[in-house]
Scaffold this motif. Sequence first.
Motif, short mmCIF file in Angstrom:
data_model
loop_
_atom_site.label_atom_id
_atom_site.label_comp_id
_atom_site.label_asym_id
_atom_site.label_seq_id
_atom_site.Cartn_x
_atom_site.Cartn_y
_atom_site.Cartn_z
N GLN A 346 0.84 -1.21 0.00
CA GLN A 346 0.00 0.00 0.00
C GLN A 346 0.87 1.26 0.00
O GLN A 346 0.69 2.17 0.79
CB GLN A 346 -0.99 -0.05 1.17
N THR A 347 1.81 1.24 -0.96
CA THR A 347 2.76 2.35 -1.07
C THR A 347 2.92 2.80 -2.52
O THR A 347 2.68 2.02 -3.45
CB THR A 347 4.16 1.95 -0.55
N VAL A 348 3.37 4.04 -2.68
CA VAL A 348 3.84 4.57 -3.95
C VAL A 348 5.33 4.84 -3.79
O VAL A 348 5.75 5.47 -2.80
CB VAL A 348 3.11 5.87 -4.34
N THR A 349 6.16 4.37 -4.73
CA THR A 349 7.61 4.57 -4.67
C THR A 349 8.15 4.87 -6.07
O THR A 349 7.48 4.59 -7.07
CB THR A 349 8.33 3.32 -4.13
N PRO A 350 9.38 5.40 -6.15
CA PRO A 350 9.99 5.64 -7.47
C PRO A 350 10.62 4.39 -8.07
O PRO A 350 11.36 4.49 -9.07
CB PRO A 350 11.06 6.70 -7.16
N THR A 351 10.33 3.23 -7.52
CA THR A 351 10.93 1.98 -7.98
C THR A 351 10.80 1.83 -9.50
O THR A 351 9.71 1.86 -10.05
CB THR A 351 10.25 0.78 -7.30
N GLY A 352 11.94 1.68 -10.15
CA GLY A 352 11.95 1.46 -11.59
C GLY A 352 11.75 2.71 -12.43
O GLY A 352 11.73 2.63 -13.66
N GLY A 353 11.63 3.86 -11.79
CA GLY A 353 11.39 5.10 -12.53
C GLY A 353 12.61 5.54 -13.33
O GLY A 353 13.72 5.00 -13.18
N LEU A 354 12.42 6.54 -14.18
CA LEU A 354 13.48 7.03 -15.05
C LEU A 354 14.48 7.86 -14.25
O LEU A 354 14.17 8.95 -13.76
CB LEU A 354 12.88 7.88 -16.17
N THR A 355 15.71 7.34 -14.11
CA THR A 355 16.74 8.00 -13.30
C THR A 355 17.40 9.13 -14.09
O THR A 355 17.30 9.21 -15.31
CB THR A 355 17.81 6.99 -12.88
N ALA A 356 18.14 9.97 -13.34
CA ALA A 356 18.80 11.13 -13.96
C ALA A 356 19.82 10.69 -15.01
O ALA A 356 19.90 11.28 -16.11
CB ALA A 356 19.47 11.98 -12.88
N SER A 357 20.61 9.66 -14.71
CA SER A 357 21.64 9.24 -15.66
C SER A 357 21.05 8.68 -16.94
O SER A 357 21.52 8.97 -18.05
CB SER A 357 22.57 8.20 -15.00
N GLN A 358 20.00 7.88 -16.81
CA GLN A 358 19.37 7.31 -18.00
C GLN A 358 18.63 8.38 -18.79
O GLN A 358 18.59 8.34 -20.03
CB GLN A 358 18.42 6.19 -17.60
N ALA A 359 18.06 9.34 -18.11
CA ALA A 359 17.36 10.43 -18.80
C ALA A 359 18.34 11.32 -19.54
O ALA A 359 18.09 11.74 -20.68
CB ALA A 359 16.55 11.24 -17.79
N ALA A 360 19.49 11.63 -18.88
CA ALA A 360 20.48 12.53 -19.49
C ALA A 360 21.02 11.97 -20.79
O ALA A 360 21.34 12.73 -21.72
CB ALA A 360 21.61 12.78 -18.50
N ALA A 361 21.16 10.68 -20.89
CA ALA A 361 21.69 10.06 -22.10
C ALA A 361 20.85 10.39 -23.33
O ALA A 361 21.35 10.37 -24.46
CB ALA A 361 21.80 8.55 -21.91
N MET A 362 19.56 10.67 -23.10
CA MET A 362 18.65 11.01 -24.20
C MET A 362 18.17 12.46 -24.11
O MET A 362 17.18 12.83 -24.71
CB MET A 362 17.45 10.06 -24.18
#
Length: 460
Positions: A346-362
């Motif tokens: 019963q939680t919301v988390t950033p698990t698996g979300g788009l990280t800064a390093s992976q986002a910066a590459a694109m």
Amino acid sequence: MPTPETIPNTSRRDFVKLSTAALAVAATQSARSYAKIVGANDRVRTGIVGCGDRMKQGDIPAFQVSAKEMNFEIVAVSDIWKMRREDGTAFIQKLTGNPIDAVPNNEALYARNDIDAVLIATADFQHAQHGIQAVQAGRDAYVEKPTAHTMKDARDFLKAVESSKQVIAVGTQRRSTPAYIKAAEYIQSGKFGDIVMVEMTWNVNQPGRWRRPDQVPLLKESDTDWSRYLLDLPKAPFDARKYLEFRLFWPYSSGIPDQWLVHQIDTVHWFTGLPHPRSVVANGGIYLWKDGRTNWDTMTAVFDYGPLDDLTKGFQVQYTSRFTNAAGGTKELYYSNGGMIDMDKQTVTPTGGLTASQAAAMKMQPNLLPSFSLIENAEKMSTDANTAADAKGDPQTNANMRNWMECVRSRKTPNASIRAGYSHSIALCMNVAAIQTGLKVTFDEKTQQVMAGGKPYAFA
């Protein structure tokens, strides 16, 4: 989604029979019950339809939690098996301290003048037809899931309810659970982002799940009404296992889809507003518990969801369930590009979300959801709807039963409405067709029919 008027019934004869029966009781039953209930001061006298394990372990305890405050009272039990009828009345009398009448069938129950509403927890294939019977008799009803595992029953039940004034709730109790309500609000607000995947599991290691080896020898054909039990199914020789262990045998149940899938897939419809899957495929088998059952002990089904008019958008629901190893337990995981909702924790988390390093590459911005709980200062409610309850009921069923009682008083639509039941029935029927054919199954929105191999599917 089409209006009830556009949903085809099976035949004009069935439609006329349904409509005339409903009109016939309006003058004698519905008006009396409706007038009494809306006063909100008089007692709502309630009958039990089917007093088996789910009724005794879940529905009756949940009913009793709110009965005194809401002024509801159980007065009679209808069950076609003599032993279960007698045991049921004794169980309720001990629980409530009140005398309880026993009647041999539903016709006798609805002939009484002291029944305003009913709780229905019969065999899976009977729910819709018993629900229709209650509506035709002018009674409100709480009807256990699944709502229906054939489209004929699903369409008939929906038509009956929406052509009446009766208040009908179905037993998908997540609809009244605070954490699920919060999750629905969060997703519908847009803050979660588009759903990209849903993973659902329901795993146990229980060779005895849905078995009744101690009860089967006690059931004698002379002590029940096998013909009445079958309803409109083809005639078949009396079989105590198919009566008491019905969840293991089609067409009495589909097993995993009837019992577990509907609880979890219902949240997909609720959270997204989508009425049903666009397609379903399924695979599985009886891999370990070879005890004569015909329903699988292991299943994987994959559902495609998304806008019905835009196939470029959507997401996949992967559903797995097994009786043979409990690892993974009961899980409902919703994923977006920014993270995950875990309905078990019963939680919301950033698990698996788009990280800064992976986002910066694109040359993109990171996308990470904040972490927070879907419940605050509240007791966590188990997602296992089949957990046996004590005399105080389980919290999810308590909340759903309470909501139905409140709606009987107010005449509003319950959280777990007949429309919700109809939607989970479509997904269920598509899953059943995929199991029985091995084909990719779709749904014809115009005709409201399950399609397999490009043709309307007739359930085997």
